[in-house]
Design a protein around this motif. Structure first.
Motif, PDB file in Angstrom:
ATOM      1  N   TYR A 157       0.261 -35.089 -24.183  1.00 51.73           N
ATOM      2  CA  TYR A 157       0.977 -34.467 -23.062  1.00 51.73           C
ATOM      3  C   TYR A 157       0.118 -34.483 -21.798  1.00 51.73           C
ATOM      4  N   SER A 158      -1.162 -34.215 -21.959  1.00 50.84           N
ATOM      5  CA  SER A 158      -2.068 -34.261 -20.799  1.00 50.84           C
ATOM      6  C   SER A 158      -2.106 -35.663 -20.202  1.00 50.84           C
ATOM      7  N   PHE A 159      -2.089 -36.667 -21.058  1.00 50.48           N
ATOM      8  CA  PHE A 159      -2.040 -38.045 -20.569  1.00 50.48           C
ATOM      9  C   PHE A 159      -0.703 -38.320 -19.873  1.00 50.48           C
ATOM     10  N   TYR A 160       0.383 -37.836 -20.453  1.00 49.58           N
ATOM     11  CA  TYR A 160       1.699 -38.048 -19.840  1.00 49.58           C
ATOM     12  C   TYR A 160       1.790 -37.369 -18.478  1.00 49.58           C
ATOM     13  N   GLN A 161       1.062 -36.269 -18.280  1.00 46.48           N
ATOM     14  CA  GLN A 161       1.049 -35.624 -16.968  1.00 46.48           C
ATOM     15  C   GLN A 161       0.427 -36.539 -15.913  1.00 46.48           C
ATOM     16  N   ILE A 162      -0.466 -37.405 -16.332  1.00 49.04           N
ATOM     17  CA  ILE A 162      -1.045 -38.384 -15.407  1.00 49.04           C
ATOM     18  C   ILE A 162      -0.001 -39.443 -15.072  1.00 49.04           C
TER      19      ILE A 162
END
Length: 158
Positions: free
Chosen positions: A99-104
């Motif tokens: 999810y943190s990667f998807y926020q990027i």
């Protein structure tokens, strides 16, 4: 050498699950959300996945001396259980990493906590099924889960 063992263990798991090879290895995943990502997005997901898998295997291998003084069968079983528990923890927190990667990738995603113990256990149960796993992510997780058992036994070889 360990890489070869992991490949052999994975091949044994893949070969034993007809649903994974019937109709071609990637054909069940044609509609997977992975393919909706850009090339950079897919590369990021692959990098996170490979890093997570490498971490699980590295920790599993590092457990070897912990059980070395036990008889082989006991050592192999306990090593497998410990490796699977470590996998379950890492798998349980992985949605937050992704999810943190998807926020990027998708800047409009809100900052939030996306994991919960109940959800993690449910996801793990779905993933280890391998027969009805609905997506590439679950099948990779299930394959890793089942690969850890022969890998841990191999680590305990005498």
């Amino acid at each position: 050498m360990r890489a070869v063992v992991v490949i052999v263990c994975s091949a044994l798991v893949i070969g034993s699950i007809a649903a994974l090879w019937r109709g071609g290895l990637m054909s069940p995943y044609a509609d997977d959300s992975f393919w909706t990502l850009t090339t950079a997005g897919r590369a990021g997901v692959i990098a996170i996945t490979v890093s997570g898998l490498a971490l699980v295997l590295w920790i599993a291998q590092k457990l070897t001396p912990t059980f070395a003084k036990l008889p082989f069968l006991a050592a192999a079983i306990l090593h497998s259980v410990a490796a699977l528990a470590i996998f379950a923890v890492i798998y349980g927190v992985s949605p937050q990493v992704f999810y943190s990667f998807y926020q990027i990738i998708f800047p409009d995603l809100p900052a939030q906590w996306v994991i919960s113990p109940a959800t993690a256990l449910s996801r793990l149960g779905d993933a280890i099924d391998l027969i009805t796993a609905p997506n590439l992510s679950d099948d990779i997780a299930g394959l890793t889960f089942w690969t850890l058992i022969p890998f841990a036994a191999w680590c305990q070889r005498r």
